[in-house]
Scaffold this active site. Structure first.
Site, PDB file in Angstrom:
ATOM      1  N   ASP A   8       0.877  -1.174   0.000  1.00 21.89           N
ATOM      2  CA  ASP A   8       0.000   0.000   0.000  1.00 21.89           C
ATOM      3  C   ASP A   8       0.916   1.226   0.000  1.00 21.89           C
ATOM      4  OD1 ASP A   8       0.911   0.261   2.612  1.00 21.89           O
ATOM      5  OD2 ASP A   8      -1.070   0.196   3.553  1.00 21.89           O
ATOM      6  N   CYS A  65       3.078  -3.254   4.094  1.00 24.19           N
ATOM      7  CA  CYS A  65       2.213  -2.138   4.487  1.00 24.19           C
ATOM      8  C   CYS A  65       2.904  -1.444   5.659  1.00 24.19           C
ATOM      9  CB  CYS A  65       0.784  -2.602   4.788  1.00 24.19           C
ATOM     10  SG  CYS A  65       0.593  -3.759   6.149  1.00 24.19           S
ATOM     11  N   THR A  67       2.469  -1.608   9.153  1.00 22.49           N
ATOM     12  CA  THR A  67       2.867  -2.536  10.216  1.00 22.49           C
ATOM     13  C   THR A  67       3.164  -3.936   9.706  1.00 22.49           C
ATOM     14  OG1 THR A  67       0.569  -3.162  10.532  1.00 22.49           O
ATOM     15  CG2 THR A  67       1.412  -1.369  11.934  1.00 22.49           C
ATOM     16  N   HIS A  98      10.873 -23.836   8.978  1.00 24.63           N
ATOM     17  CA  HIS A  98       9.829 -24.616   9.660  1.00 24.63           C
ATOM     18  C   HIS A  98       8.444 -24.490   9.029  1.00 24.63           C
ATOM     19  CE1 HIS A  98      12.101 -25.054  13.767  1.00 24.63           C
ATOM     20  NE2 HIS A  98      12.819 -25.437  12.726  1.00 24.63           N
ATOM     21  N   HIS A 133       8.504 -30.847  10.356  1.00 27.80           N
ATOM     22  CA  HIS A 133       7.894 -29.567   9.971  1.00 27.80           C
ATOM     23  C   HIS A 133       7.012 -29.753   8.732  1.00 27.80           C
ATOM     24  CE1 HIS A 133      10.470 -27.932  12.961  1.00 27.80           C
ATOM     25  NE2 HIS A 133      11.549 -28.380  12.341  1.00 27.80           N
TER      26      HIS A 133
HETATM   27  C1  RB5 Z   1      -2.140   2.483   6.485  1.00 32.37           C
HETATM   28  O1  RB5 Z   1      -2.179   3.699   7.128  1.00 32.37           O
HETATM   29  C2  RB5 Z   1      -1.913   1.352   7.469  1.00 32.37           C
HETATM   30  O2  RB5 Z   1      -3.055   1.133   8.219  1.00 32.37           O
HETATM   31  C3  RB5 Z   1      -1.491   0.088   6.757  1.00 32.37           C
HETATM   32  O3  RB5 Z   1      -0.344   0.340   6.001  1.00 32.37           O
HETATM   33  C4  RB5 Z   1      -1.124  -1.118   7.591  1.00 32.37           C
HETATM   34  O4  RB5 Z   1      -0.239  -0.782   8.628  1.00 32.37           O
HETATM   35  C5  RB5 Z   1      -2.199  -1.976   8.056  1.00 32.37           C
HETATM   36  O5  RB5 Z   1      -1.950  -3.011   8.694  1.00 32.37           O
END
Ligand code: RB5
Length: 149
Positions: A8, A65, A67, A98, A133
């Site tokens: 994203d 993304c 996180t 694994h 595994h």
């Molecule tokens: C976008 O702002 C953020 O929510 C997305 O990149 C991500 O971290 C979602 O898990």
């Protein structure tokens, strides 16, 4: 290896850098976007990439993304996907040894560029160990066959 990559807006810059790294390492890269820093929805890109791996059009995938959590939730909804959200080298290596992880997920707001590149290299260079595994992964595959359309 054919590798699909997607992100994203939060992962866009990291995606571009990792795409270059993958090409330097001799991989064929399919980029499903996004193509800039404008705000987009991670499921649109995560599902697209995961489906290419699921269908066998790409052997592996990388999703990024902010996180990594959103992309890993999305990718793990798709049949045949074992997506690993990785912020450190140990997890990168173990997820291949694994789990035979076929999608690597990174959080661009969590992991720095240098570490992310080392994670990518380690993830591609670590083979699946199989054995016990393999039996565990087979249980996941069997569950999918029985419970997912
Ligand atoms: C976008 O702002 C953020 O929510 C997305 O990149 C991500 O971290 C979602 O898990």
């Amino acid at each position: 290896m054919t590798v699909v990559i997607g992100s994203d807006h939060a992962g866009y810059q990291m995606k571009e850098g990792i795409k270059t790294l993958l090409e330097q390492e001799g991989h064929r890269v399919i980029d499903v976007g996004t193509e800039g820093a404008s705000s987009v929805d991670y499921p649109d890109f995560g599902f697209k990439a995961a489906q290419l791996v699921s269908k066998g059009d790409a052997e592996r995938g990388i999703l990024i993304c902010g996180t990594g959590v959103g992309m890993s939730v999305v990718a793990n909804k798709v049949k045949g996907i074992r997506a690993s959200l990785v912020h450190d080298l140990y997890t990168a290596i173990q997820s291949r040894k694994h789990l035979d992880a076929n999608i690597l997920v990174l959080g661009a707001r969590v992991t720095g560029t240098g570490l992310a590149e080392e994670i990518v290299k380690a993830w591609f260079n670590t083979p699946f160990e199989g054995g016990r595994h393999g039996e565990r992964v087979e249980k996941i595959k069997k569950w999918e066959l029985e419970h997912l359309k």
